[in-house]
Scaffold this active site. Structure first.
Site, PDB file in Angstrom:
ATOM      1  CG  ASP A  36      -2.067   0.934   1.070  1.00  0.00           C
ATOM      2  OD1 ASP A  36      -2.334   1.402  -0.094  1.00  0.00           O
ATOM      3  OD2 ASP A  36      -2.731   1.142   2.122  1.00  0.00           O
TER       4      ASP A  36
ATOM      5  CG  HIS B 222       0.189   1.884  -9.521  1.00  0.00           C
ATOM      6  ND1 HIS B 222      -0.129   1.661  -8.276  1.00  0.00           N
ATOM      7  CD2 HIS B 222      -0.927   2.812  -9.978  1.00  0.00           C
ATOM      8  CE1 HIS B 222      -1.149   2.058  -7.961  1.00  0.00           C
ATOM      9  NE2 HIS B 222      -1.721   2.689  -9.024  1.00  0.00           N
TER      10      HIS B 222
ATOM     11  CD1 TRP C 103     -12.178  -5.733 -10.353  1.00  0.00           C
ATOM     12  CD2 TRP C 103     -11.173  -5.260 -12.136  1.00  0.00           C
ATOM     13  NE1 TRP C 103     -11.451  -6.919 -11.072  1.00  0.00           N
ATOM     14  CE2 TRP C 103     -10.861  -6.574 -12.096  1.00  0.00           C
ATOM     15  CE3 TRP C 103     -10.796  -4.369 -13.410  1.00  0.00           C
ATOM     16  CZ2 TRP C 103     -10.108  -7.066 -13.043  1.00  0.00           C
ATOM     17  CZ3 TRP C 103     -10.005  -5.137 -14.404  1.00  0.00           C
ATOM     18  CH2 TRP C 103      -9.587  -6.277 -14.171  1.00  0.00           C
TER      19      TRP C 103
ATOM     20  CG  LEU D 248       9.623 -17.277  -3.224  1.00  0.00           C
ATOM     21  CD1 LEU D 248       9.513 -17.212  -1.405  1.00  0.00           C
ATOM     22  CD2 LEU D 248      10.023 -16.003  -3.645  1.00  0.00           C
TER      23      LEU D 248
HETATM   24  C1  FPP Z   1      -1.775   0.229  -3.263  1.00  0.00           C
HETATM   25  O1  FPP Z   1      -1.349   1.661  -3.539  1.00  0.00           O
HETATM   26  C2  FPP Z   1      -1.158  -0.515  -4.623  1.00  0.00           C
HETATM   27  C3  FPP Z   1      -1.935  -1.229  -5.464  1.00  0.00           C
HETATM   28  C4  FPP Z   1      -3.490  -0.963  -5.490  1.00  0.00           C
HETATM   29  C5  FPP Z   1      -1.355  -1.826  -6.559  1.00  0.00           C
HETATM   30  C6  FPP Z   1      -0.226  -2.538  -6.194  1.00  0.00           C
HETATM   31  C7  FPP Z   1       0.631  -2.957  -7.532  1.00  0.00           C
HETATM   32  C8  FPP Z   1       1.880  -2.857  -7.764  1.00  0.00           C
HETATM   33  C9  FPP Z   1       2.952  -2.825  -6.385  1.00  0.00           C
HETATM   34  C10 FPP Z   1       2.531  -2.952  -8.858  1.00  0.00           C
HETATM   35  C11 FPP Z   1       2.378  -4.162  -9.735  1.00  0.00           C
HETATM   36  C12 FPP Z   1       2.409  -5.418  -9.168  1.00  0.00           C
HETATM   37  C13 FPP Z   1       2.717  -6.242  -9.960  1.00  0.00           C
HETATM   38  C14 FPP Z   1       2.964  -7.735  -9.262  1.00  0.00           C
HETATM   39  C15 FPP Z   1       3.354  -6.154 -11.237  1.00  0.00           C
HETATM   40  P1  FPP Z   1      -2.459   2.660  -3.528  1.00  0.00           P
HETATM   41  O2  FPP Z   1      -2.461   2.971  -5.128  1.00  0.00           O
HETATM   42  O3  FPP Z   1      -3.700   2.235  -2.924  1.00  0.00           O
HETATM   43  O4  FPP Z   1      -1.673   3.874  -2.900  1.00  0.00           O
HETATM   44  P2  FPP Z   1      -2.422   4.880  -1.871  1.00  0.00           P
HETATM   45  O5  FPP Z   1      -3.071   4.354  -0.877  1.00  0.00           O
HETATM   46  O6  FPP Z   1      -1.354   5.702  -1.662  1.00  0.00           O
HETATM   47  O7  FPP Z   1      -3.119   5.742  -2.828  1.00  0.00           O
END
Ligand code: FPP
Length: 256
Positions: free
Chosen positions: A34, A51, A83, A145
């Site tokens: 997060d 991301h 989504w 792993l």
């Molecule tokens: C949460 O941060 C993160 C996500 C919803 C997406 C997680 C994706 C990745 C770590 C990158 C891609 C992963 C792979 C496996 C290729 P947020 O967007 O909710 O952050 P915020 O709470 O600060 O807005």
């Protein structure tokens, strides 16, 4: 400022390897990644940059898990609720996933990582579904792993789907309802055959499960870190393992 229950990082650089006794190393670490958006906002960058940086942190975390002898690593990459984000961000995330799958499989295979995906994979575009299946097949023989990536995953949906399968089996005479056990129900979940997580880590200072592994988390230890996911690295992983090693796990039994 540190928030209530979050784990602070040691001042010293993290050791190369976990100093903990082998039994204190969790078999299964699950991570709620997060803070990508906040990381990007703090730099005046678009969310997709967060991301992208988060994907780099995924790579570092896989390396740390291997280095510390963790056998299972589950990453919450996309929830069934994600989504509902703006279409452009969903497109960015699916695009990043597509790119990640194409660019990382060879490397993961070379490192002995077995990949598996849980979640409503059928909601992704068909080319991504093909890549996901290909990645699972390509890495099926790896044993160093076990990497589980939760995509379009929601624990309540997973539990309801399992309950539906129980009802169908009872209706069709394949299951005697009185014979249903916790193990039997667990075997109907998407994580059938996986060990339950010993340690669940969430970054960015938030302290909630957000519909992640609700059934499987029954006896997990929780570690919350203020670090935003794109800044997560070896020091943070080692700090989470060190916090885990200090916990006394009783699984509901009385102290002995
Ligand atoms: C949460 O941060 C993160 C996500 C919803 C997406 C997680 C994706 C990745 C770590 C990158 C891609 C992963 C792979 C496996 C290729 P947020 O967007 O909710 O952050 P915020 O709470 O600060 O807005």
């Amino acid at each position: 400022m540190s928030i209530g229950n979050t784990v602070s990082l040691p001042r010293e650089a993290a050791p190369e390897c976990s100093a903990a006794a082998p039994e204190a190393v969790p078999v299964h670490v699950a991570v709620i990644m997060d803070g990508n958006g906040r990381w990007a906002a703090a730099r005046g960058l678009p969310r997709v940059a967060g991301h992208r940086a988060g994907a780099q942190a995924v790579r570092r975390t896989i390396e740390s898990a291997i280095r510390h002898g963790v056998q299972w690593l589950t990453l919450y990459a996309f929830s069934s609720e994600n989504w509902r984000r703006p279409a452009a961000e969903v497109l960015d995330l699916t695009g990043l996933l597509r790119h990640y799958l194409r660019s990382e499989i060879a490397e993961l295979t070379a490192e002995g990582v077995r990949l598996r995906f849980i979640g409503e994979l059928e909601r992704f575009p068909t080319d991504i579904q093909t890549e996901l299946a290909r990645a699972e097949v390509a890495t099926a023989g790896n044993t160093r792993l076990n990497l589980v990536i939760a995509l379009s995953y929601g624990a309540r949906g997973e539990i309801v789907a399992a309950a539906r399968r129980v009802a169908e089996a009872v209706r069709d005479g394949r299951l005697d309802l009185a014979a249903l056990t916790e193990e039997g129900f667990g075997a109907l979940l998407e994580t059938a055959g996986f060990p339950d997580p010993d340690l669940i880590v969430r970054t960015s200072g938030e302290q909630r499960l957000s519909n992640f592994l609700l059934w499987q988390a029954a006896y997990a230890e929780f570690v919350f870190l203020d670090t935003l996911w794109p800044d997560f690295g070896e020091a943070e992983f080692a700090a989470a393992l060190a916090a885990f090693a200090r916990r006394e796990r009783r699984f509901g039994a009385r102290p002995g």
